[in-house]
Design an enzyme around this catalytic site. Structure first.
Site, PDB file in Angstrom:
ATOM      1  N   LYS A  35       0.845  -1.196   0.000  1.00 22.62           N
ATOM      2  CA  LYS A  35       0.000   0.000   0.000  1.00 22.62           C
ATOM      3  C   LYS A  35       0.881   1.247   0.000  1.00 22.62           C
ATOM      4  CE  LYS A  35      -0.235  -0.391   5.023  1.00 22.62           C
ATOM      5  NZ  LYS A  35      -0.955  -1.028   6.137  1.00 22.62           N
ATOM      6  N   ARG A 133     -10.787   0.168  14.506  1.00 24.23           N
ATOM      7  CA  ARG A 133     -10.760   0.851  13.211  1.00 24.23           C
ATOM      8  C   ARG A 133     -11.840   0.257  12.305  1.00 24.23           C
ATOM      9  NH1 ARG A 133      -5.011   1.275  10.143  1.00 24.23           N
ATOM     10  NH2 ARG A 133      -5.334  -0.968   9.913  1.00 24.23           N
ATOM     11  N   HIS A 162      -6.356  -7.239  13.378  1.00 17.56           N
ATOM     12  CA  HIS A 162      -5.180  -6.360  13.359  1.00 17.56           C
ATOM     13  C   HIS A 162      -4.821  -5.977  14.792  1.00 17.56           C
ATOM     14  CE1 HIS A 162      -2.241  -3.949  11.383  1.00 17.56           C
ATOM     15  NE2 HIS A 162      -2.794  -2.776  11.627  1.00 17.56           N
ATOM     16  N   ARG A 221       1.305 -10.604   7.819  1.00 16.35           N
ATOM     17  CA  ARG A 221       1.209  -9.423   6.947  1.00 16.35           C
ATOM     18  C   ARG A 221       2.249  -8.382   7.364  1.00 16.35           C
ATOM     19  NH1 ARG A 221      -4.348  -9.482   8.984  1.00 16.35           N
ATOM     20  NH2 ARG A 221      -3.749  -7.517   9.975  1.00 16.35           N
ATOM     21  N   TYR A 265      15.358  31.165   3.900  1.00 16.14           N
ATOM     22  CA  TYR A 265      14.158  31.892   4.334  1.00 16.14           C
ATOM     23  C   TYR A 265      14.174  32.160   5.837  1.00 16.14           C
ATOM     24  CZ  TYR A 265      11.853  30.756  -0.118  1.00 16.14           C
ATOM     25  OH  TYR A 265      11.511  30.654  -1.432  1.00 16.14           O
ATOM     26  N   CYS A 312      13.880  24.509   2.073  1.00 15.37           N
ATOM     27  CA  CYS A 312      12.939  25.136   1.135  1.00 15.37           C
ATOM     28  C   CYS A 312      12.112  24.046   0.456  1.00 15.37           C
ATOM     29  CB  CYS A 312      13.699  25.933   0.072  1.00 15.37           C
ATOM     30  SG  CYS A 312      14.976  27.019   0.730  1.00 15.37           S
ATOM     31  N   ASP A 314      12.262  22.993  -2.628  1.00 22.78           N
ATOM     32  CA  ASP A 314      13.007  22.159  -3.579  1.00 22.78           C
ATOM     33  C   ASP A 314      14.504  22.102  -3.305  1.00 22.78           C
ATOM     34  OD1 ASP A 314      10.521  22.140  -5.179  1.00 22.78           O
ATOM     35  OD2 ASP A 314      11.036  24.253  -5.443  1.00 22.78           O
TER      36      ASP A 314
HETATM   37  C1  LIG Z   1      -0.281  -1.747   6.996  1.00 19.43           C
HETATM   38  C2  LIG Z   1      -0.864  -2.972   7.606  1.00 19.43           C
HETATM   39  C3  LIG Z   1      -0.047  -4.044   7.965  1.00 19.43           C
HETATM   40  C4  LIG Z   1       1.459  -3.964   7.994  1.00 19.43           C
HETATM   41  O1  LIG Z   1       1.858  -3.257   9.150  1.00 19.43           O
HETATM   42  P1  LIG Z   1       3.395  -3.098   9.546  1.00 19.43           P
HETATM   43  O2  LIG Z   1       3.373  -2.419  10.867  1.00 19.43           O
HETATM   44  O3  LIG Z   1       4.038  -2.268   8.486  1.00 19.43           O
HETATM   45  O4  LIG Z   1       3.962  -4.461   9.607  1.00 19.43           O
HETATM   46  C5  LIG Z   1      -0.670  -5.224   8.353  1.00 19.43           C
HETATM   47  N1  LIG Z   1      -2.015  -5.311   8.404  1.00 19.43           N
HETATM   48  C6  LIG Z   1      -2.819  -4.275   8.115  1.00 19.43           C
HETATM   49  C7  LIG Z   1      -4.300  -4.431   8.217  1.00 19.43           C
HETATM   50  C8  LIG Z   1      -2.282  -3.068   7.721  1.00 19.43           C
HETATM   51  O5  LIG Z   1      -3.088  -2.035   7.431  1.00 19.43           O
END
Ligand SMILES: *Cc1c(COP(=O)(O)O)cnc(C)c1O
Length: 372
Positions: A35, A133, A162, A221, A265, A312, A314
């Site tokens: 992502k 969430r 999660h 994950r 700046y 700045c 850039d």
């Molecule tokens: C982004 C995400 C992960 C990965 O998380 P990390 O902390 O980068 O390992 C796993 N599961 C879900 C649902 C996420 O949104």
């Protein structure tokens, strides 16, 4: 190509995945979240490298990110970790993306779209065990699992949760994560006991891969550790990782200035004595946050020099000191694999996490993929 670039060390990605594999049983699948353009590293090359290194699944945050992978001929299962909007359903079905679902309304919408396309769409049931969430409550999980498995146009391909504090060694957080994992395991068992296959059971983010061996279930994950950083600096020593991204630029100009010369700046910095000032063609629009000055030092030819004055949009300026071996066009590293400082150290200057540092590197910075 412009001088400011993000070098992506794919060999380090492969190294990190092989270190992660040492932490899990051989049959545990690996889903690599790509992502946000693979945390800023470039979704397509990272997805291909991760799959070649043994990942079985990919994960995205939006349908569009999934479509981008499919257009690059990536055929692996792609999990959509966020809830989709009704507008995204067409793309999800057309491109065989696997969304997380958590309520009857979206399950029905997906089913109707799958039916219209004469497809069987895989979905993962997301259960909220403490993240707060997205996800159904553990109490709703069995009835939703049944609702999905009774639907001929849908497949319960997985069950997920999660973990918000799996990267924290604090006792209260360990207790919280333990309770989440117990609740998740019990909920999955209730689905199994009802004769429903929960599909690929998955919970483990980076923190849990390092701290909770029993959180692996059927698939992990891990995101940030694949990219070479710990989710929390207190986990130092739990795994050997190599940063994948190296943000570098080159010196566009060097000038000698007299004591008292103001730089950039706001005139926030003036040379305390005669000194050499280098200008770098990188600024906050590239992802070098303005709040990094004062504080950040960049690496040039084996030594570190402070950014002085305001960053700045850039460009930014570096104080090379009164005498310096540094020359115009020398390369300057902002962060990257050792010996440079990591994105985690840059993050600590800002009071943030390495995720935000690599994600912030703007699209206008070319990514250059190297194997070594
Ligand atoms: C982004 C995400 C992960 C990965 O998380 P990390 O902390 O980068 O390992 C796993 N599961 C879900 C649902 C996420 O949104």
């Amino acid at each position: 190509m412009r001088a400011t670039r993000a070098i992506i060390h794919l060999d380090n990605l492969v190294f990190n995945i092989s270190e992660i594999k040492k932490k899990i049983p051989a049959n545990t699948r690996i889903c690599v979240p790509v992502k946000a353009d693979a945390y800023g590293h470039g979704a397509i090359p990272i997805a291909k490298a991760a799959l070649a290194a043994g990942a079985t699944h990919l994960a995205v945050a939006t349908a569009q990110e999934g479509v981008e992978l499919r257009r690059a001929d990536i055929g692996a299962p792609i999990l959509l970790l966020g809830l989709c909007s009704p507008d995204e359903i067409g793309e999800i079905v057309a491109h065989d993306i696997t969304p997380f679902v958590a309520d009857r309304e979206s399950i029905s919408e997906l089913s109707r779209a799958a039916k219209a396309a004469k497809k069987r769409l895989p979905v993962h049931l997301k259960i909220d065990t403490g993240m707060g969430r997205i996800g159904c409550t553990p109490d709703e999980a069995l009835s939703l699992a049944r609702y999905i498995s009774d639907d001929a146009c849908l497949e319960l391909a997985g069950t997920a949760t999660h973990l918000p504090v799996s990267d924290s060694p604090e006792a209260a957080h360990r207790e919280f994560t333990r309770r989440q994992l117990d609740l998740f395991a019990r909920t999955v068992n209730s689905i199994r006991d009802a004769g429903i296959d929960p599909g690929i059971v998955n919970a483990g983010n980076s923190g849990s891969v390092l701290l909770y061996p029993d959180a692996h279930f059927d698939m992990i994950r891990p995101g940030i550790i694949v990219y070479g950083y710990l989710p929390d600096p207190r986990l130092a020593g739990t795994i050997d990782l190599r940063p994948v991204m190296e943000l570098e630029t080159e010196i566009a100009a060097i000038k000698r200035v007299a004591a008292g010369t103001p730089i950039s700046y706001g005139l926030t910095w003036t040379a305390p004595g005669e000194t050499l000032i280098a200008t770098l063609p990188i600024g906050y629009a590239d992802g070098l946050a303005r709040a990094l000055s004062p504080g950040l030092r960049v690496r040039i030819g084996g030594a570190e020099y402070p950014i002085v004055g305001r960053i700045c949009m850039d460009q930014c300026m570096v104080d090379l000191g009164h005498d310096s071996p540094v020359r115009r066009r020398d390369r300057a590293t902002v962060f990257g694999p050792r010996p440079a400082r990591g994105a985690d150290e840059v993050a600590s200057i800002l009071g943030t996490i390495p995720y935000e540092i690599t994600c912030a590197v703007n699209k206008r910075v070319p990514r250059v993929y190297v194997e070594g």
